[in-house]
Design a protein around this motif. Structure first.
Motif, PDB file in Angstrom:
ATOM      1  N   GLY A   3     103.074 107.070  17.162  1.00  0.00           N
ATOM      2  CA  GLY A   3     102.082 107.929  16.537  1.00  0.00           C
ATOM      3  C   GLY A   3     100.869 108.149  17.399  1.00  0.00           C
ATOM      4  N   SER A   4     100.842 107.660  18.614  1.00  0.00           N
ATOM      5  CA  SER A   4      99.676 107.792  19.432  1.00  0.00           C
ATOM      6  C   SER A   4      99.389 109.211  19.820  1.00  0.00           C
ATOM      7  CB  SER A   4      99.841 106.933  20.690  1.00  0.00           C
ATOM      8  OG  SER A   4     100.957 107.337  21.421  1.00  0.00           O
ATOM      9  N   GLY A   5     100.443 110.019  19.815  1.00  0.00           N
ATOM     10  CA  GLY A   5     100.230 111.384  20.242  1.00  0.00           C
ATOM     11  C   GLY A   5     100.004 112.365  19.139  1.00  0.00           C
ATOM     12  N   ASN A   6     100.329 112.057  17.937  1.00  0.00           N
ATOM     13  CA  ASN A   6     100.223 113.040  16.865  1.00  0.00           C
ATOM     14  C   ASN A   6      99.825 112.408  15.565  1.00  0.00           C
ATOM     15  OD1 ASN A   6     102.693 111.777  16.910  1.00  0.00           O
ATOM     16  ND2 ASN A   6     103.646 113.350  15.686  1.00  0.00           N
ATOM     17  N   GLY A   7      99.002 111.435  15.638  1.00  0.00           N
ATOM     18  CA  GLY A   7      98.628 110.735  14.425  1.00  0.00           C
ATOM     19  C   GLY A   7      98.024 111.620  13.382  1.00  0.00           C
ATOM     20  N   ALA A   8      97.294 112.648  13.808  1.00  0.00           N
ATOM     21  CA  ALA A   8      96.665 113.518  12.824  1.00  0.00           C
ATOM     22  C   ALA A   8      97.662 114.304  12.036  1.00  0.00           C
ATOM     23  CB  ALA A   8      95.698 114.455  13.529  1.00  0.00           C
ATOM     24  N   TYR A 422     104.806 120.704  12.495  1.00  0.00           N
ATOM     25  CA  TYR A 422     105.348 119.884  11.412  1.00  0.00           C
ATOM     26  C   TYR A 422     105.263 120.619  10.082  1.00  0.00           C
ATOM     27  CZ  TYR A 422     105.370 115.836  14.536  1.00  0.00           C
ATOM     28  OH  TYR A 422     105.628 114.972  15.567  1.00  0.00           O
ATOM     29  N   LEU A 423     104.156 121.311   9.878  1.00  0.00           N
ATOM     30  CA  LEU A 423     103.941 122.069   8.652  1.00  0.00           C
ATOM     31  C   LEU A 423     103.865 123.545   9.008  1.00  0.00           C
ATOM     32  CD1 LEU A 423     101.210 119.794   7.003  1.00  0.00           C
ATOM     33  CD2 LEU A 423     103.666 119.822   6.519  1.00  0.00           C
ATOM     34  N   PRO A 424     104.469 124.415   8.186  1.00  0.00           N
ATOM     35  CA  PRO A 424     104.541 125.841   8.545  1.00  0.00           C
ATOM     36  C   PRO A 424     103.179 126.479   8.818  1.00  0.00           C
ATOM     37  CG  PRO A 424     105.970 125.357   6.679  1.00  0.00           C
ATOM     38  CD  PRO A 424     105.169 124.117   6.931  1.00  0.00           C
ATOM     39  N   ASP A 425     102.149 126.023   8.106  1.00  0.00           N
ATOM     40  CA  ASP A 425     100.842 126.664   8.240  1.00  0.00           C
ATOM     41  C   ASP A 425      99.904 125.937   9.190  1.00  0.00           C
ATOM     42  OD1 ASP A 425     100.757 124.475   6.595  1.00  0.00           O
ATOM     43  OD2 ASP A 425      99.225 125.285   5.246  1.00  0.00           O
ATOM     44  N   LYS A 426     100.423 124.924   9.925  1.00  0.00           N
ATOM     45  CA  LYS A 426      99.567 124.168  10.844  1.00  0.00           C
ATOM     46  C   LYS A 426     100.226 124.079  12.218  1.00  0.00           C
ATOM     47  CE  LYS A 426      97.180 121.318   7.402  1.00  0.00           C
ATOM     48  NZ  LYS A 426      96.840 119.923   6.980  1.00  0.00           N
ATOM     49  N   PRO A 427      99.924 125.028  13.099  1.00  0.00           N
ATOM     50  CA  PRO A 427     100.512 124.991  14.445  1.00  0.00           C
ATOM     51  C   PRO A 427     100.088 123.725  15.192  1.00  0.00           C
ATOM     52  CG  PRO A 427      99.467 127.117  13.988  1.00  0.00           C
ATOM     53  CD  PRO A 427      99.057 126.182  12.893  1.00  0.00           C
ATOM     54  N   LEU A 428     101.012 123.190  15.989  1.00  0.00           N
ATOM     55  CA  LEU A 428     100.695 122.005  16.784  1.00  0.00           C
ATOM     56  C   LEU A 428     100.895 122.290  18.270  1.00  0.00           C
ATOM     57  CD1 LEU A 428      99.917 119.064  17.070  1.00  0.00           C
ATOM     58  CD2 LEU A 428     102.297 118.435  16.656  1.00  0.00           C
ATOM     59  N   ILE A 429     102.131 122.571  18.664  1.00  0.00           N
ATOM     60  CA  ILE A 429     102.422 122.907  20.055  1.00  0.00           C
ATOM     61  C   ILE A 429     102.772 124.394  20.112  1.00  0.00           C
ATOM     62  CG2 ILE A 429     104.023 122.552  21.979  1.00  0.00           C
ATOM     63  CD1 ILE A 429     104.253 119.656  21.150  1.00  0.00           C
ATOM     64  N   GLU A 430     102.073 125.137  20.949  1.00  0.00           N
ATOM     65  CA  GLU A 430     102.288 126.574  21.048  1.00  0.00           C
ATOM     66  C   GLU A 430     102.514 126.972  22.504  1.00  0.00           C
ATOM     67  OE1 GLU A 430     102.317 128.964  18.517  1.00  0.00           O
ATOM     68  OE2 GLU A 430     102.295 127.296  17.111  1.00  0.00           O
ATOM     69  N   HIS A 431     103.671 127.572  22.791  1.00  0.00           N
ATOM     70  CA  HIS A 431     103.979 128.174  24.099  1.00  0.00           C
ATOM     71  C   HIS A 431     103.731 127.198  25.249  1.00  0.00           C
ATOM     72  CE1 HIS A 431     104.267 131.892  21.828  1.00  0.00           C
ATOM     73  NE2 HIS A 431     103.015 131.746  21.407  1.00  0.00           N
ATOM     74  N   LEU A 432     104.286 126.022  25.126  1.00  0.00           N
ATOM     75  CA  LEU A 432     104.105 124.995  26.158  1.00  0.00           C
ATOM     76  C   LEU A 432     105.238 125.090  27.185  1.00  0.00           C
ATOM     77  CD1 LEU A 432     103.040 121.334  25.650  1.00  0.00           C
ATOM     78  CD2 LEU A 432     105.072 121.811  26.997  1.00  0.00           C
ATOM     79  N   SER A 433     104.868 125.070  28.454  1.00  0.00           N
ATOM     80  CA  SER A 433     105.859 125.092  29.534  1.00  0.00           C
ATOM     81  C   SER A 433     105.482 124.056  30.578  1.00  0.00           C
ATOM     82  CB  SER A 433     105.914 126.478  30.185  1.00  0.00           C
ATOM     83  OG  SER A 433     106.340 127.465  29.259  1.00  0.00           O
ATOM     84  N   LEU A 434     106.466 123.318  31.075  1.00  0.00           N
ATOM     85  CA  LEU A 434     106.248 122.368  32.170  1.00  0.00           C
ATOM     86  C   LEU A 434     107.599 122.002  32.767  1.00  0.00           C
ATOM     87  CD1 LEU A 434     106.926 119.043  31.516  1.00  0.00           C
ATOM     88  CD2 LEU A 434     105.233 119.515  29.775  1.00  0.00           C
ATOM     89  N   THR A 448      93.829 111.245  20.241  1.00  0.00           N
ATOM     90  CA  THR A 448      94.784 111.059  19.142  1.00  0.00           C
ATOM     91  C   THR A 448      94.992 112.376  18.394  1.00  0.00           C
ATOM     92  OG1 THR A 448      94.118 108.768  18.854  1.00  0.00           O
ATOM     93  CG2 THR A 448      95.196 109.824  16.995  1.00  0.00           C
ATOM     94  N   GLY A 449      96.264 112.676  18.151  1.00  0.00           N
ATOM     95  CA  GLY A 449      96.579 113.922  17.452  1.00  0.00           C
ATOM     96  C   GLY A 449      96.774 115.097  18.368  1.00  0.00           C
ATOM     97  N   ALA A 450      96.739 114.873  19.684  1.00  0.00           N
ATOM     98  CA  ALA A 450      96.889 115.991  20.618  1.00  0.00           C
ATOM     99  C   ALA A 450      98.322 116.478  20.708  1.00  0.00           C
ATOM    100  CB  ALA A 450      96.382 115.572  22.000  1.00  0.00           C
ATOM    101  N   GLY A 451      99.289 115.623  20.336  1.00  0.00           N
ATOM    102  CA  GLY A 451     100.694 116.027  20.392  1.00  0.00           C
ATOM    103  C   GLY A 451     101.489 115.302  21.451  1.00  0.00           C
ATOM    104  N   LYS A 452     100.966 114.174  21.939  1.00  0.00           N
ATOM    105  CA  LYS A 452     101.640 113.444  23.025  1.00  0.00           C
ATOM    106  C   LYS A 452     102.987 112.889  22.572  1.00  0.00           C
ATOM    107  CE  LYS A 452      98.232 110.514  23.629  1.00  0.00           C
ATOM    108  NZ  LYS A 452      97.367 110.990  22.542  1.00  0.00           N
ATOM    109  N   THR A 453     102.985 112.148  21.468  1.00  0.00           N
ATOM    110  CA  THR A 453     104.238 111.576  20.974  1.00  0.00           C
ATOM    111  C   THR A 453     105.161 112.672  20.464  1.00  0.00           C
ATOM    112  OG1 THR A 453     103.176 109.490  20.416  1.00  0.00           O
ATOM    113  CG2 THR A 453     105.232 109.976  19.294  1.00  0.00           C
ATOM    114  N   THR A 454     104.591 113.741  19.927  1.00  0.00           N
ATOM    115  CA  THR A 454     105.414 114.869  19.497  1.00  0.00           C
ATOM    116  C   THR A 454     106.222 115.413  20.664  1.00  0.00           C
ATOM    117  OG1 THR A 454     103.827 115.472  17.778  1.00  0.00           O
ATOM    118  CG2 THR A 454     105.354 117.180  18.500  1.00  0.00           C
ATOM    119  N   LEU A 455     105.597 115.462  21.827  1.00  0.00           N
ATOM    120  CA  LEU A 455     106.273 115.985  23.011  1.00  0.00           C
ATOM    121  C   LEU A 455     107.536 115.193  23.328  1.00  0.00           C
ATOM    122  CD1 LEU A 455     105.513 118.328  24.947  1.00  0.00           C
ATOM    123  CD2 LEU A 455     104.656 116.596  26.533  1.00  0.00           C
ATOM    124  N   VAL A 456     107.429 113.861  23.316  1.00  0.00           N
ATOM    125  CA  VAL A 456     108.607 113.047  23.633  1.00  0.00           C
ATOM    126  C   VAL A 456     109.600 113.043  22.473  1.00  0.00           C
ATOM    127  CG1 VAL A 456     107.341 111.618  25.271  1.00  0.00           C
ATOM    128  CG2 VAL A 456     107.472 110.900  22.892  1.00  0.00           C
TER     129      VAL A 456
END
Length: 657
Positions: A3-8, A422-434, A448-456
């Motif tokens: 949860g370190s990356g997306n706790g929020a 995670y929720l339809p009305d709350k964007p988290l990761i948008e158009h990410l490329s790497l 915290t909540g930036a989306g780090k754990t979501t990424l993995v």
């Protein structure tokens, strides 16, 4: 996940369910609307369909057993008639006929005695026919023994059917759990899920076991007795039928009220289990913050809810049996009076009345049993509803057919315009490329909540993308099987997970087919070998469920050894050194360096000092990569990374002062 990356986004619902996390989160889980009793009961019964032939045999055995049982009172009535006729006929003058004696009584004005005598099959001057009586009683004995044997065989066969049905249901639940997405477990408190898998499953099995046999026997008995009652006396049979509509009305009225209470009972049981599980898991935290009183109050509140629901369900459903007994006793009195009058008028023999009275008792008994089984059946169906809700939960997207698999195992990972929420009305990761090249170490940092754990999590396909794609060695991971993808990916988390077993078994979990030498090599490469030799049993040291007989750092080294043994092409390290001391951290860092060699690695870290040597550092904010580059390049840029680094450095300096 840590949860370190997306706790929020995920933290509040991780263990407490919707409505709050922490030790009290599970208590607030709303109860889902339950299905109606009828469809749930039908669905539960339909699960017996694979056992059609044994069920048919059970029904046949039940019919034979019931036929043998219901013939007993009729034969005993014949025996009573033999005794009564012999006792009465012995006192009459021999040589005359029954008709002559009856006419003489009528002529003398003794009408009632004449009517009584006309209904008895006797021979004047002849006593009890003991040979005939012995034959009748012997036949009754044979029938009752046969009924008992068939009933025992039926019960044994039915028990096998129920246990096999429950066995298959448990297997289905286990398979279903493995097909559920991670999001389901984020929303469902663990105690609630465990309650459905254990308590509710056990209650379904127990209810089926106790009700099916009695239900079948009771229904067959009611039908058989009804037939014999009409054969014996249609008038008394019609009187007895009054109990059926009364039974239906009483049972229906009470069952409607008690079913809601049974649903509430098992819902409260699940919520209480969730409460207890969270309190035990976070016991140390509760004591640290002095929240024992609040915890006890929350437990008492949930316990009171369970008490009220359970008491209400059992009390309301328990009314059924006394009500049925009352109706049965009323009918019994009416039958006794009317039957006596018919014997007096010669319309029925005394043996027929005796048999009918036995039938009336046997008739109300299965009806009473059916009434008493209603509470068990309702309880079982209420639990079945909760299990069916689990089985009906939305599953993860199935693997592609046919699935693709990378032809090489290099570990090149590409994010191509990826979007996720995670929720339809709350964007988290948008158009990410790497792009993560083979052998590169990619560090991911951010608040915290930036989306780090979501990424993995997206790399592991714990969640499905909303848009874009992720490729591994040129193949879209959505076109790979999850098993293939995860076999190429290793993960070391902040929260170490070890199971009850030996140290050797825990390391071998990474590759069950590994040889002893490969296990030892992994242990040496990750510095596990150093501390294992200090343990009395070495690699055969048994860890308990909490692995409390090794330190936090040693646990982490074991998880790293497990990942090392798996030989993944992509490695994910999620805050793997956050809970260890400085000296152990150095060992863990060395072990992770050995683990990262020749592998594409993603490292999530809050302590920026641990990722200075990363080939590429990604700085994430609100699901987007705002900066990327090496440690030196990002510091020189003076952007978000430099601000994070400066904040940690200033914090460390302030702490030292």
């Amino acid at each position: 996940m840590s949860g370190s990356g997306n706790g929020a986004q995920r933290g509040p619902v991780r263990r407490g369910g919707p409505g709050g996390g922490g030790p009290f989160g599970g208590a607030g889980l709303p109860t889902e609307k339950s299905m109606t009793f009828g469809p749930s009961a039908k669905r539960l019964i339909r699960r017996l369909a694979p056992h059609r032939v044994p069920v048919l045999v059970v029904i046949v055995l039940g019919i034979i057993s019931v036929v043998a049982t219901v013939l007993g009172p009729w034969l005993l009535g014949q025996g009573t008639n033999i005794i009564f006729a012999g006792a009465f006929g012995k006192g009459l003058p021999a040589g005359s006929t029954k008709e002559q004696i009856v006419e003489g009584l009528r002529a003398s004005g003794d009408q009632s005695q004449a009517d009584l005598l006309s209904g008895i099959d006797l021979v004047p001057g002849q006593g009890i026919d003991f040979d005939r009586l012995a034959m009748v009683l012997g036949l009754v004995l044979v029938l009752y023994v046969a009924a008992s044997i068939f009933s025992w065989v039926q019960g044994r066969l039915l028990n096998t059917i129920v246990q096999r049905t429950t066995y298959s249901l448990r297997e289905e639940v286990e398979t279903k759990i493995n097909r559920l997405p991670l999001g389901y477990f984020d929303r469902m408190p663990r105690g609630e899920l465990l309650s459905r898998v254990t308590n509710d499953m056990d209650n379904v099995a127990q209810s089926l076991q106790q009700t099916l046999s009695q239900l079948l026997t009771s229904i067959l008995t009611v039908v058989g007795i009804l037939v014999m009652m009409f054969v014996t006396s249609p008038l008394l049979a019609v009187i007895s039928l009054v109990t059926i509509p009364l039974t239906i009305v009483i049972t229906t009225v009470i069952a409607k009220r008690s079913q809601k209470l049974f649903v509430a009972q098992w819902a409260s049981t699940g919520q209480l289990n969730a409460q207890v599980e969270e309190n035990f898991t976070g016991h140390a935290l509760v004591k640290v913050f002095g929240r024992q009183r609040e915890t006890e109050a929350a437990f008492r509140a949930k316990n009171d809810e369970l008490y009220r629901a359970s008491f209400g369900a059992q009390f309301v459903s328990g009314i059924i049996m006394p009500a049925m007994m009352f109706v049965g006793n009323l009918v019994y009195v009416v039958i006794a009076v009317v039957g006596g009058l018919q014997v007096a008028t010669g319309a029925l023999s005394i043996g027929a009345v005796q048999a009918f009275i036995q039938y009336s008792r046997q008739f109300t008994q299965p009806l009473t049993q059916l009434g008493s089984m209603v509470n068990l059946l309702q309880s079982g169906v209420a639990s079945a509803e909760r299990v069916f809700e689990l089985l009906d939960a939305e599953e993860q997207v199935p693997d592609a057919v046919p699935a693709l698999s990378p032809s090489e195992n290099r570990g090149r990972l590409v994010f191509d315009d990826v979007s996720f929420r995670y929720l339809p009305d709350k964007p988290l990761i948008e158009h990410l490329s790497l792009v993560a090249e083979p052998g590169q170490t990619v560090a991911i940092v951010g608040p915290t909540g930036a989306g780090k754990t979501t990424l993995v999590n997206l790399i592991m396909r714990f969640y499905e993308l909303d848009a874009g794609r992720i490729t591994l060695d040129g193949v879209d991971i959505a076109q790979m099987t999850r098993r293939d993808l995860r076999s190429r990916t290793g993960m070391v988390l902040q929260d170490t997970w070890l199971f009850g077993g030996t140290i050797r078994d825990n390391i071998a979990y990474g590759d069950p087919s590994a040889s002893e030498e490969e296990i030892l090599d992994a242990a040496r490469a990750t510095y596990v070998d150093r501390f294992v030799h200090s343990l009395p049993e070495g690699y055969d040291t048994v860890l308990d469920d909490e692995a409390s007989n090794v330190s936090a750092g040693e646990k982490q080294l074991l998880t790293i050894a497990r990942a090392f043994l798996a030989k993944p092409s992509v490695l994910i390290l999620d805050e793997a050194t956050s809970s260890v001391d400085t000296r152990t951290e150095q060992l863990v860092q060395k072990a992770m360096s050995a683990l990262r060699a020749d592998r594409t690695s993603f490292v999530i870290a809050h302590r920026l000092s641990t990722i200075r040597d990363a080939d590429l550092i990604l700085v994430m904010e609100s699901g987007s990569i705002v900066e990327q580059g090496s440690h030196t390049e990002l510091l020189a840029a003076g952007g978000a990374y430099a601000a994070l680094y400066e904040a940690q450095f200033a914090s460390a300096t302030s702490s030292a002062d």
